[in-house]
Design an enzyme around this catalytic site. Structure first.
Site, short mmCIF file in Angstrom:
data_model
loop_
_atom_site.label_atom_id
_atom_site.label_comp_id
_atom_site.label_asym_id
_atom_site.label_seq_id
_atom_site.Cartn_x
_atom_site.Cartn_y
_atom_site.Cartn_z
N ARG A 226 0.86 -1.18 0.00
CA ARG A 226 0.00 0.00 0.00
C ARG A 226 0.90 1.24 0.00
O ARG A 226 1.88 1.31 0.75
CB ARG A 226 -0.90 0.04 1.24
N GLU A 254 -4.13 6.83 -4.95
CA GLU A 254 -4.42 6.24 -6.26
C GLU A 254 -5.75 6.76 -6.80
O GLU A 254 -6.68 6.95 -6.02
CB GLU A 254 -4.46 4.71 -6.12
N HIS A 272 -1.08 -0.51 -9.72
CA HIS A 272 -1.68 -1.44 -8.74
C HIS A 272 -2.09 -2.76 -9.44
O HIS A 272 -3.27 -3.13 -9.46
CB HIS A 272 -2.89 -0.80 -8.04
C1 DGY Z 1 -5.32 -6.53 -2.48
O1 DGY Z 1 -5.91 -7.61 -2.63
O2 DGY Z 1 -5.41 -5.87 -1.47
C2 DGY Z 1 -4.42 -6.11 -3.57
O3 DGY Z 1 -3.92 -4.85 -3.38
C3 DGY Z 1 -5.03 -6.29 -4.93
O4 DGY Z 1 -3.99 -6.45 -5.83
#
Ligand code: DGY
Length: 308
Positions: A226, A254, A272
């Site tokens: 993240r 994002e 992402h």
């Molecule tokens: C999640 O599942 O949290 C991921 O970031 C998706 O790729």
């Protein structure tokens, strides 16, 4: 069971659900007939819950559920589920791709060829890069995805360092060939640092300006977890200074990417994409649907999550 979904999720499992209504953006009025929400990246907070007085489940598509106020859900007796396990391989693969791309300057090299700049023989030193094989790799968070990265990285004969709240048992460390180090020591010692922790109140801004300053000159930071785990402004400053490299799949706000990064040769950017393979996204839908169906049948939820 009436499901309110923010989109049609990919793959055949989604068609097993019958009573589905779709919404876009945020809810604007009460919907007392809704029993379950299926979301990805939408904010679910106290206000959302006020519009859905009979909600029983928030089913999150994805393993990270930082957009959902789990404590507010729990307080109202609403369960929350996620889709763990099925996206570890895809995310670990992308992490390795970013490590390789960053260390071996792949995107820069691609642009170099496309721009017609390759006017010499192969022995030119213009695009000399850094080895991955034999490097010291620091993994922050050795959960499912971090472990999948560790197992892949062993093929590159790396020295493997890791940090996390609870140290592994000695046998597990031996099995992975991983050495435990406190976070600051790991940042000082690694050539490549990769982040695999969830975003929580505790991890937000964990890699701040001071910690970025601990990275070695020329080190690579890879983030497929993240964006907000890193102080993005401080990271931009380090990257603009050219002291380190980064492979970034995630960003603090994002889909906005700091403008300064767009021109930098020492950064590889992806939107992402950690779980973005056909197989993985369909498998995530399977898990999402299994949780929705369990709730509908009054069965135990396969993947409940709780407030940390
Ligand atoms: C999640 O599942 O949290 C991921 O970031 C998706 O790729």
């Amino acid at each position: 069971m009436k499901i309110l979904a923010s989109r049609r999720f990919p793959g055949p499992a989604w068609d097993e659900l019958h009573d589905v209504e779709y919404f876009e953006g945020s809810l604007t009025g009460p919907q007392p007939d809704v029993d379950a929400l299926a979301v990805v990246g939408e904010v679910v907070n106290g206000r959302t819950l006020e519009f859905l007085p009979n909600l029983r489940l928030v089913a999150n598509y994805g393993v990270g559920y930082d957009d959902i106020d789990v404590a507010a859900c729990t307080a109202r007796g609403v369960a929350v589920t996620n889709t763990p396990g099925v996206l570890d391989a895809a995310t670990a693969d992308l992490t390795l791709a970013l490590i390789l791309a960053t260390r071996r300057r792949l995107v820069e090299s691609d642009s170099f060829v496309r721009a017609g700049l390759w006017g010499t023989d192969w022995a030119s030193t213009t695009l000399l890069a850094q080895e991955v094989t034999g490097a010291t790799l620091g993994i922050v968070g050795l959960g499912r995805i971090g472990t999948a990265v560790a197992r892949r990285a062993r093929g590159f004969d790396v020295r493997l360092l890791y940090t996390q709240r609870a140290r592994l048992a000695e046998a597990e460390e031996r099995d992975l060939g991983a050495e435990f180090h406190p976070l600051d020591d790991l940042l000082r010692a690694a050539d490549i640092v990769t982040l695999h922790i969830p975003l929580t109140g505790e991890t937000e801004g964990l890699i701040d300006g001071r910690r970025l300053g601990l990275l070695r000159d020329g080190a690579s930071l890879v983030n497929t977890a993240r964006g907000a785990i890193v102080d993005e402004e401080a990271l931009v400053r380090e990257l603009v200074a050219g002291r380190i490299r980064a492979g970034l799949d995630v960003f603090a706000h994002e889909p906005n990417v700091p403008q300064e990064l767009l021109e930098l040769p020492n950064v590889v950017l992806t939107p992402h994409l950690g779980s973005a393979t056909q197989e993985t996204r369909e498998a995530m839908t399977r898990v999402l649907v299994d949780n929705l169906k369990a709730a509908a049948a009054g069965r135990e939820l396969p993947n409940p999550v709780y407030a940390s």
